[in-house]
Write a protein that holds these residues in place. Sequence first.
Motif, short mmCIF file in Angstrom:
data_model
loop_
_atom_site.label_atom_id
_atom_site.label_comp_id
_atom_site.label_asym_id
_atom_site.label_seq_id
_atom_site.Cartn_x
_atom_site.Cartn_y
_atom_site.Cartn_z
N GLY A 324 0.78 -1.22 0.00
CA GLY A 324 0.00 0.00 0.00
C GLY A 324 0.82 1.27 0.00
O GLY A 324 0.26 2.37 0.11
N HIS A 325 2.14 1.15 -0.14
CA HIS A 325 2.97 2.36 -0.17
C HIS A 325 4.30 2.05 -0.83
O HIS A 325 4.71 0.89 -0.95
CB HIS A 325 3.19 2.90 1.25
CG HIS A 325 3.91 1.94 2.15
ND1 HIS A 325 5.28 1.83 2.18
CD2 HIS A 325 3.44 1.03 3.05
CE1 HIS A 325 5.63 0.89 3.05
NE2 HIS A 325 4.54 0.40 3.60
N PHE A 326 4.99 3.10 -1.26
CA PHE A 326 6.35 2.99 -1.77
C PHE A 326 7.33 3.21 -0.62
O PHE A 326 6.96 3.79 0.42
CB PHE A 326 6.61 4.05 -2.85
CG PHE A 326 5.92 3.78 -4.16
CD1 PHE A 326 6.05 2.56 -4.79
CD2 PHE A 326 5.16 4.78 -4.78
CE1 PHE A 326 5.43 2.32 -6.02
CE2 PHE A 326 4.53 4.56 -6.00
CZ PHE A 326 4.68 3.31 -6.62
N PRO A 327 8.58 2.76 -0.77
CA PRO A 327 9.56 3.02 0.30
C PRO A 327 9.96 4.48 0.40
O PRO A 327 9.88 5.23 -0.58
CB PRO A 327 10.76 2.15 -0.13
CG PRO A 327 10.61 1.96 -1.61
CD PRO A 327 9.13 1.94 -1.86
N ASN A 328 10.37 4.89 1.61
CA ASN A 328 10.88 6.23 1.87
C ASN A 328 9.88 7.31 1.51
O ASN A 328 10.14 8.23 0.73
CB ASN A 328 12.20 6.46 1.11
CG ASN A 328 12.90 7.74 1.54
OD1 ASN A 328 12.75 8.19 2.68
ND2 ASN A 328 13.66 8.33 0.64
N GLU A 329 8.69 7.23 2.10
CA GLU A 329 7.66 8.23 1.85
C GLU A 329 7.97 9.55 2.56
O GLU A 329 8.77 9.61 3.47
CB GLU A 329 6.30 7.71 2.35
CG GLU A 329 5.69 6.64 1.50
CD GLU A 329 4.28 6.31 1.96
OE1 GLU A 329 3.92 6.65 3.10
OE2 GLU A 329 3.53 5.70 1.17
N GLY A 330 7.29 10.60 2.10
CA GLY A 330 7.36 11.89 2.78
C GLY A 330 8.49 12.78 2.33
O GLY A 330 8.96 13.64 3.09
N THR A 331 8.95 12.62 1.07
CA THR A 331 10.07 13.44 0.59
C THR A 331 9.65 14.86 0.21
O THR A 331 10.48 15.74 0.07
CB THR A 331 10.74 12.78 -0.61
OG1 THR A 331 9.75 12.51 -1.62
CG2 THR A 331 11.40 11.47 -0.21
N GLU A 332 8.36 15.09 0.01
CA GLU A 332 7.86 16.42 -0.32
C GLU A 332 6.71 16.77 0.62
O GLU A 332 5.91 15.92 1.00
CB GLU A 332 7.37 16.49 -1.77
CG GLU A 332 8.41 16.14 -2.82
CD GLU A 332 9.53 17.16 -2.93
OE1 GLU A 332 9.34 18.29 -2.44
OE2 GLU A 332 10.58 16.83 -3.50
N GLY A 333 6.61 18.04 0.99
CA GLY A 333 5.55 18.48 1.88
C GLY A 333 4.26 18.81 1.14
O GLY A 333 4.16 18.64 -0.09
N ASP A 334 3.27 19.29 1.87
CA ASP A 334 1.99 19.68 1.29
C ASP A 334 2.13 21.03 0.57
O ASP A 334 3.01 21.83 0.88
CB ASP A 334 0.93 19.81 2.38
CG ASP A 334 0.60 18.47 3.03
OD1 ASP A 334 0.81 17.44 2.37
OD2 ASP A 334 0.17 18.47 4.20
#
Length: 402
Positions: A324-334
């Motif tokens: 349900g996700h790719f590795p190393n999420e959260g590299t860009e903010g909102d």
Amino acid sequence: MSGKMNGTADKKAQQMNGKQNITEGGPTVSLNDPPHHRPLTPLRRIRGIVCLFIILSTAFFMLVYCAPVTALFLRLLSIRYSRKATSFLFGTWLSLWPCLFEKINKTNVIFSGQTVPDKERVLLFANHRTEVDWMYLWNLALRKGRLGQLKYILKSSLMKLPVFGWAFHVMEFIPVERKWEIDEEIMRNRLEKFKDRNDPMWLALFPEGTDYTEQKCIKSQKFAAENGLPILRNVLLPKARGFTFCVEELRSSLDAVYDVTIAYKHRLPVFLDNIFGTDPAEVHVHIERIKLDEIPSTEAESADWLIERFRLKDELLANFMSTGHFPNEGTEGDLPTFVCLLKLFFVIGFTGVLVYLTFFCSIFFKFYVGLSCVYLYFVTNNGIHIPELLGHRADLHEKRNS
């Protein structure tokens, strides 16, 4: 990777992507798409129509008033400043789309992998899962301040779209016929104008050449089996010729190449889903940076390299379906809400002034709009860019002075 997924992955693939591929070389079973993430209520329908009207009307008035100035008259003086003006105005307009997706439709766009530096000149290649994949690259480009400099290689039929086709032409997208004997000369001429390192540029292409469907996947798998190539389930075999050509033409002026993988939860969106906000629930964008010296320079070796990248992309998508996700999420903010509102008010306010000039002022403005429509229709339908001899001379003069 053998390419076979277990039962759990298959079930999650059905939930996330609305379809399921069964057994290597065997038939692909089509399952019913899951329901929309959000129901199409009357309020969403009305809101979507209003948003589409705003996007189309602002595009039309900004194009007919600004395109002749930025992409014609200013271009005769300086290609560099013409592109800066064009990218500012139409990049600001394009920002309405990411704001629609994330702020109004509440689609969660999740970035993972590596971060793209703001000021690089890059080539991006991505998988093509559905008809709207390319629109979600705008969400990344907006975060990096490169929305106005993002250019696509796209099928020429899209240039025939009303209003949008005019915008694609003004922003220097590259239309192709998918016949190399025709496309080679077109691409060479267009890419030749993108080699100045002083011009910011993101160039995006989809090596599969078409969006993914079950029937296309079966055809791709059959070709792969007959030619000893990897059997892919979540992507199609890439067509390497256009990719290799772009890399070699621009190699000296690029900073890097980025491999972009796009996946959706829980249903594949189409254009109207984006407009009405019924889907997708989440868009996941995984990014991997590739140095230019890692990509072979010969066409045959580059083709093998690209097929291997898509084999890895196929694995990545299979893992996404399982987890349900790719590795190393959260590299860009909102996206900042204030910035989105500021751009929206600028575009609507500026368009309001243009509407007033058109309908309530001198007949000169009506004449200008009519003449501009004829100009945009003619240059877009014929793929014509105004001769740039004076522009090249002006830019050479600028370089000597600097």
